[in-house]
Write a protein that holds these residues in place. Structure first.
Motif, PDB file in Angstrom:
ATOM      1  N   LEU A  39     -17.535  44.389  75.297  1.00  0.00           N
ATOM      2  CA  LEU A  39     -16.585  43.848  74.314  1.00  0.00           C
ATOM      3  C   LEU A  39     -17.002  42.450  73.852  1.00  0.00           C
ATOM      4  N   PRO A  40     -17.298  42.289  72.553  1.00  0.00           N
ATOM      5  CA  PRO A  40     -17.760  40.976  72.083  1.00  0.00           C
ATOM      6  C   PRO A  40     -16.709  39.888  72.329  1.00  0.00           C
ATOM      7  N   THR A  41     -17.216  38.696  72.563  1.00  0.00           N
ATOM      8  CA  THR A  41     -16.338  37.586  72.918  1.00  0.00           C
ATOM      9  C   THR A  41     -15.270  37.303  71.865  1.00  0.00           C
ATOM     10  N   ASP A  42     -15.659  37.365  70.580  1.00  0.00           N
ATOM     11  CA  ASP A  42     -14.685  37.043  69.534  1.00  0.00           C
ATOM     12  C   ASP A  42     -13.575  38.092  69.490  1.00  0.00           C
ATOM     13  N   LEU A  43     -13.959  39.340  69.726  1.00  0.00           N
ATOM     14  CA  LEU A  43     -12.965  40.409  69.734  1.00  0.00           C
ATOM     15  C   LEU A  43     -12.036  40.276  70.939  1.00  0.00           C
ATOM     16  N   ALA A  44     -12.630  39.899  72.072  1.00  0.00           N
ATOM     17  CA  ALA A  44     -11.825  39.674  73.279  1.00  0.00           C
ATOM     18  C   ALA A  44     -10.817  38.559  73.023  1.00  0.00           C
ATOM     19  N   GLY A  45     -11.250  37.557  72.252  1.00  0.00           N
ATOM     20  CA  GLY A  45     -10.357  36.451  71.927  1.00  0.00           C
ATOM     21  C   GLY A  45      -9.135  36.925  71.151  1.00  0.00           C
ATOM     22  N   VAL A  46      -9.362  37.866  70.238  1.00  0.00           N
ATOM     23  CA  VAL A  46      -8.253  38.409  69.440  1.00  0.00           C
ATOM     24  C   VAL A  46      -7.281  39.170  70.345  1.00  0.00           C
ATOM     25  N   VAL A  47      -7.846  39.931  71.274  1.00  0.00           N
ATOM     26  CA  VAL A  47      -6.985  40.691  72.202  1.00  0.00           C
ATOM     27  C   VAL A  47      -6.192  39.723  73.085  1.00  0.00           C
ATOM     28  N   LEU A  48      -6.860  38.682  73.571  1.00  0.00           N
ATOM     29  CA  LEU A  48      -6.191  37.696  74.432  1.00  0.00           C
ATOM     30  C   LEU A  48      -5.028  37.025  73.704  1.00  0.00           C
ATOM     31  N   LEU A  49      -5.207  36.816  72.396  1.00  0.00           N
ATOM     32  CA  LEU A  49      -4.132  36.210  71.606  1.00  0.00           C
ATOM     33  C   LEU A  49      -2.898  37.109  71.577  1.00  0.00           C
ATOM     34  N   ARG A  50      -3.131  38.396  71.808  1.00  0.00           N
ATOM     35  CA  ARG A  50      -2.012  39.341  71.820  1.00  0.00           C
ATOM     36  C   ARG A  50      -1.442  39.531  73.217  1.00  0.00           C
ATOM     37  N   LEU A  51      -1.908  38.719  74.157  1.00  0.00           N
ATOM     38  CA  LEU A  51      -1.391  38.773  75.526  1.00  0.00           C
ATOM     39  C   LEU A  51      -0.704  37.442  75.857  1.00  0.00           C
ATOM     40  N   PRO A  52       0.576  37.323  75.568  1.00  0.00           N
ATOM     41  CA  PRO A  52       1.247  36.047  75.792  1.00  0.00           C
ATOM     42  C   PRO A  52       1.539  35.753  77.258  1.00  0.00           C
ATOM     43  N   SER A  53       1.447  36.778  78.099  1.00  0.00           N
ATOM     44  CA  SER A  53       1.775  36.552  79.503  1.00  0.00           C
ATOM     45  C   SER A  53       0.584  35.986  80.261  1.00  0.00           C
ATOM     46  N   HIS A  54       0.852  34.966  81.009  1.00  0.00           N
ATOM     47  CA  HIS A  54      -0.189  34.318  81.804  1.00  0.00           C
ATOM     48  C   HIS A  54      -0.849  35.322  82.745  1.00  0.00           C
ATOM     49  N   ALA A  55      -0.024  36.152  83.369  1.00  0.00           N
ATOM     50  CA  ALA A  55      -0.541  37.110  84.354  1.00  0.00           C
ATOM     51  C   ALA A  55      -1.541  38.069  83.709  1.00  0.00           C
ATOM     52  N   ASP A  56      -1.227  38.568  82.511  1.00  0.00           N
ATOM     53  CA  ASP A  56      -2.133  39.495  81.836  1.00  0.00           C
ATOM     54  C   ASP A  56      -3.459  38.826  81.487  1.00  0.00           C
ATOM     55  N   ARG A  57      -3.395  37.562  81.126  1.00  0.00           N
ATOM     56  CA  ARG A  57      -4.629  36.843  80.781  1.00  0.00           C
ATOM     57  C   ARG A  57      -5.516  36.675  82.009  1.00  0.00           C
TER      58      ARG A  57
END
Lengths: 173, 206
Positions: free
Chosen positions: B29-47
């Protein structure tokens, strides 16, 4: 919509451009050509800017990063969103229903979800990209790392040092 | 321009996708794409869990541009609702009334609540609004300096009269550090720590 009679060629062309009734050819990396309406193709910001920048419309667009199977699915999305109206409540509901079914199918095939996500990113299809990345995030939410690995078919490759660092970060988070 | 469309020769031989060789899909998974997914994970635990999946995801989680907004803070509206960022969802807590205050929040997503009139043991507690998890904090505090405590307090015994001003949760170890004072109007705070579930009371510094 044909409103005028005997309109000048330029006007007709502009009108055609406006209505998105021109046809555009997209070619997959396997050389397979897909003919789509301009309205459909314009769902992709990448293609939209190339069309607006002037013309290689006739030659079509080769997409070296997208295979036929993925392109067909992406076009399915673009057709639905580009060719259909979304003015009334019913029309919008129909589109939402389409999106829901569309992503449910991808959700069940994570390898395909990956390909479609990459294509949506590459072609800058905002709605589709939002749909697929949200699906990825939803798959991750509330899962343990092991469950996430299983969901996406990822091999465990963290070193002991990585594990140590993760523990450390967790403690200081 | 610069999007890769023009880079390829249109007439190039079809690049046959070799299905077998593209096995490691999601671990790439490319880093920039992972960044987009992470932005959709507001929970600290999920990150945190995202960064514990594999090496590439870990790399992406630690270097993902743009910098992720912190999973907190929460806004306390004092009407029983709290709003989280960046998700922006406003949540209502039925147990929250105007006498229950949200005294603070920590980077790990915990909110500190203080509820009067429920006895010392149940007065302070931490709640994770995303998971609903509740951690009760000790109702007593051991203080090394008796001069700080109320008059007539038996020396050497823990006091139930203290207020938590600010709290920090130290993740996995379960250590909680707090700034406390021994009376409502006392600004002379001390630092105390405890391990909820393990320590029977807080240990306060001088």
């Amino acid at each position: 919509m044909a409103t005028g009679s005997g309109a000048a060629a330029a006007a007709a062309d502009a009108e055609e451009k406006e209505s998105g009734s021109r046809m555009i050819t997209l070619t997959s990396n396997e050389g397979k050509a897909f003919v789509v309406t301009e309205a459909s193709a314009r769902q992709s910001a990448t293609i939209r800017s190339m069309v607006d920048d002037g013309g290689c419309v006739d030659k079509g667009f080769p997409l070296p990063n997208v295979d036929s199977k993925t392109l067909a699915r992406v076009i399915q999305y673009c057709d639905e969103h580009g060719n259909k109206e979304a003015h009334t409540v019913d029309e919008r509901a129909a589109l939402a229903k389409f999106d829901k079914d569309f992503i449910a199918e991808l959700d069940a095939d994570k390898a395909f979800l990956y390909d479609v996500t990459m294509a949506a990113n590459y072609l800058h299809i905002q709605g589709l990209f939002a749909l697929t990345t949200q699906c990825i995030a939803d798959t991750i939410k509330g899962k343990t790392p092991e469950e996430i690995r299983t969901a996406f078919g990822i091999e465990y490759d963290l070193t002991a040092q990585d594990e140590e660092e993760i523990k450390e970060e967790d403690t200081h988070a | 321009m610069g999007i890769g469309l023009s880079k390829a020769t249109p007439t190039a031989a079809p690049a046959a996708p070799p299905p077998a060789s593209r096995q490691p899909l999601w671990s790439d998974l490319p880093t920039d794409l992972a960044g987009v997914v992470l932005l959709r994970l507001p929970s600290h635990a999920d990150r945190v869990r995202f960064g514990s999946v594999c090496r590439q995801w870990r790399h992406a989680a630690t270097t993902a541009p743009p910098p992720l907004p912190p999973a907190l803070p929460w806004l306390n509206f004092h009407d029983g609702t709290l709003q989280s960022f960046p998700g922006g969802e406003r949540r209502r807590f039925s147990s929250l009334n105007r006498h229950t205050i949200c005294a603070g929040s920590t980077a790990a997503g915990w909110l500190l609540f203080r509820r009067p009139g429920h006895g010392p043991r149940r007065r302070h507690y931490l709640k994770n609004p995303l998971t609903g998890e509740v951690v009760r904090l000790p109702g007593h505090c051991h203080c090394d300096d008796p001069s700080r405590l109320r008059r007539h307090h038996p020396p050497g015994s823990p006091t139930a009269y203290f207020y938590i001003r600010k709290v920090i949760v130290c993740g996995g170890g379960g250590l909680v550090v707090a700034r406390i004072s021994y009376s409502h109007d006392n600004a002379d705070d001390v630092v105390a720590c405890c391990r909820p579930g393990t320590s029977p009371s807080w240990s306060a510094g001088p």
